[in-house]
Scaffold this active site. Structure first.
Site, PDB file in Angstrom:
ATOM      1  N   CYS A 114      11.976  -8.253 -31.872  1.00 55.40           N
ATOM      2  CA  CYS A 114      11.081  -9.398 -31.683  1.00 55.40           C
ATOM      3  C   CYS A 114      10.509  -9.849 -33.028  1.00 55.40           C
ATOM      4  O   CYS A 114      10.395 -11.051 -33.300  1.00 55.40           O
ATOM      5  CB  CYS A 114       9.937  -9.037 -30.736  1.00 55.40           C
ATOM      6  SG  CYS A 114      10.465  -8.487 -29.099  1.00 55.40           S
ATOM      7  N   CYS A 138       7.955  -4.480 -30.799  1.00 51.23           N
ATOM      8  CA  CYS A 138       9.422  -4.544 -30.773  1.00 51.23           C
ATOM      9  C   CYS A 138       9.981  -5.043 -32.112  1.00 51.23           C
ATOM     10  O   CYS A 138       9.650  -6.150 -32.562  1.00 51.23           O
ATOM     11  CB  CYS A 138       9.856  -5.457 -29.624  1.00 51.23           C
ATOM     12  SG  CYS A 138      11.551  -6.043 -29.722  1.00 51.23           S
TER      13      CYS A 138
END
Length: 381
Positions: A50, A47
């Site tokens: 993230c 991600c």
């Protein structure tokens, strides 16, 4: 070979030094039971958001470690069942745990300073008791701090102030003292509230009747910089205020600073009615199009009425002067400026079986109609 091995060992040492606790299914529940307050990040290694959060999260974890507030992370590609059990649907998802059964979503910004501020507030009671020994430290515990000064037997003020603190605890730190000498030292009479801040004039005082809505408005108004800056970390706060926002678009920090200084008297004049903020035209210039301004023609000025979702762009005729902007804002506040609407002209003939709606007649035909209206939104192609 030795160099490669040294790099591997160095990376391992950095990983081991992390103040973010990596949890798995078998360690998660014992961890949140052991700690009074935990911020948990549910993430996926692939991600992008993230990855962007990771260094901010690490920095926050190191700072909050000193306050005994734990930050943890859970890899949802490995702990899918655990993530699913907590309703994780996207990455990263951050949740605040006070034990395994008291869970709230994290609603702060994803920057280290914001995480520290948010979790510090979460770790404290909604109202902290302040005395002579702690008041100076508390005043600077965050960018914005409110302290209530009222007598110990003033139950009405106490209840009202605590109620506001409960509702705004995610935004501000609240403290209270019944020490009359401390109130006198601040130049206020009980009951009163002083909002301390690290910008503009440094503090504001509320000495009106202790009414929850009035205190809330005072806090939300005084906590906004006279002329702030719109960006990813501040945009949501401006939108949440519900107060019209005046954007000052400029390309360079120097020009934004110059314009902010020139327009500061206007911001002071309309404080609490219109918020003023600069915005980086190089990074966020496309947002000018959303305000019906011509993108690329800088500097520029526009007001957004957040509550009504209406846009009021100032004609882009060149320089922004205090005189021109001031007259425009005065007219806006007086209700003399029509909102800018991107719309085709209303059809001259509109007597067919299907009425043609454009932006200019949408409100009248659809919203103010005493009949039900079925609307088709379409594209010619």
């Amino acid at each position: 070979m030795r160099t490669f091995a040294a790099l591997i060992l160095g990376a391992a040492a950095l990983a081991a030094a992390s103040d973010v606790h990596e949890l798995k299914t078998d360690t998660f529940e014992p961890f949140v039971k052991e700690h009074d307050l935990v911020l948990a990040e549910f993430f996926a290694p692939w991600c992008g958001h993230c990855k962007a959060l990771a260094p901010e999260y690490e920095e926050a974890a190191t700072t909050l470690k000193e306050k005994d507030i734990a930050l943890a992370k859970i890899d949802c590609t490995e702990e899918a069942d655990l993530c699913q059990s907590y309703g994780v649907e996207g990455y990263p998802t951050l949740k605040v745990f006070r034990g395994p059964n008291n869970i709230q979503p994290y609603s702060g910004q994803r920057k280290a300073q914001a995480i520290v501020s948010y979790m510090t507030k979460q770790s404290m009671p909604s109202v902290s008791l302040i005395d002579k020994a702690t008041i100076e430290e508390f005043k600077t515990a965050d960018k914005v701090v409110l302290i209530g000064y009222f007598a110990a037997d003033d139950k009405a003020s106490n209840v009202t102030f605590t109620g506001v603190a409960d509702s705004l605890r995610e935004n501000f730190l609240f403290g209270a003292t019944s020490d009359e000498a401390l109130a006198a030292a601040e130049g206020v009479k009980q009951p009163a509230i002083v909002l301390y801040k690290t910008f503009d004039e440094g503090k504001n005082t509320f000495e009106e009747k202790f009414d929850a809505s009035a205190i809330t408005k005072f806090a939300q108004t005084a906590a906004v910089p006279l002329i702030g800056e719109v960006g990813p970390e501040t945009y949501a706060g401006y939108m949440a205020s519900g107060i019209p926002l005046a954007y000052i678009f400029a390309e360079t920090p120097e020009e934004r600073s110059t314009l902010a200084e020139a327009l500061k008297p206007l911001a002071q004049k309309h404080k609490g009615t219109v918020n003023f903020a600069t915005i980086d035209a190089k990074s966020f210039g496309q947002h000018a199009g959303n305000l019906n301004l011509e993108v690329g023609k800088w500097p520029a000025f526009a007001i957004q009425d957040i509550a009504k979702n209406q846009k009021f762009p100032l004609a882009q005729s060149g320089k922004l002067t205090e005189k021109d902007v001031g007259a425009f804002v005065d007219d806006f506040v007086a209700g003399k400026v029509e909102p800018s609407i991107k719309s085709e002209d209303i059809p001259e003939k509109n007597d067919g079986p299907v009425t043609v709606i454009v932006a200019k007649n949408y409100e009248e035909v659809v919203m103010k109609n005493d009949k039900d209206v079925l609307v088709e939104f379409y594209a010619p192609w």
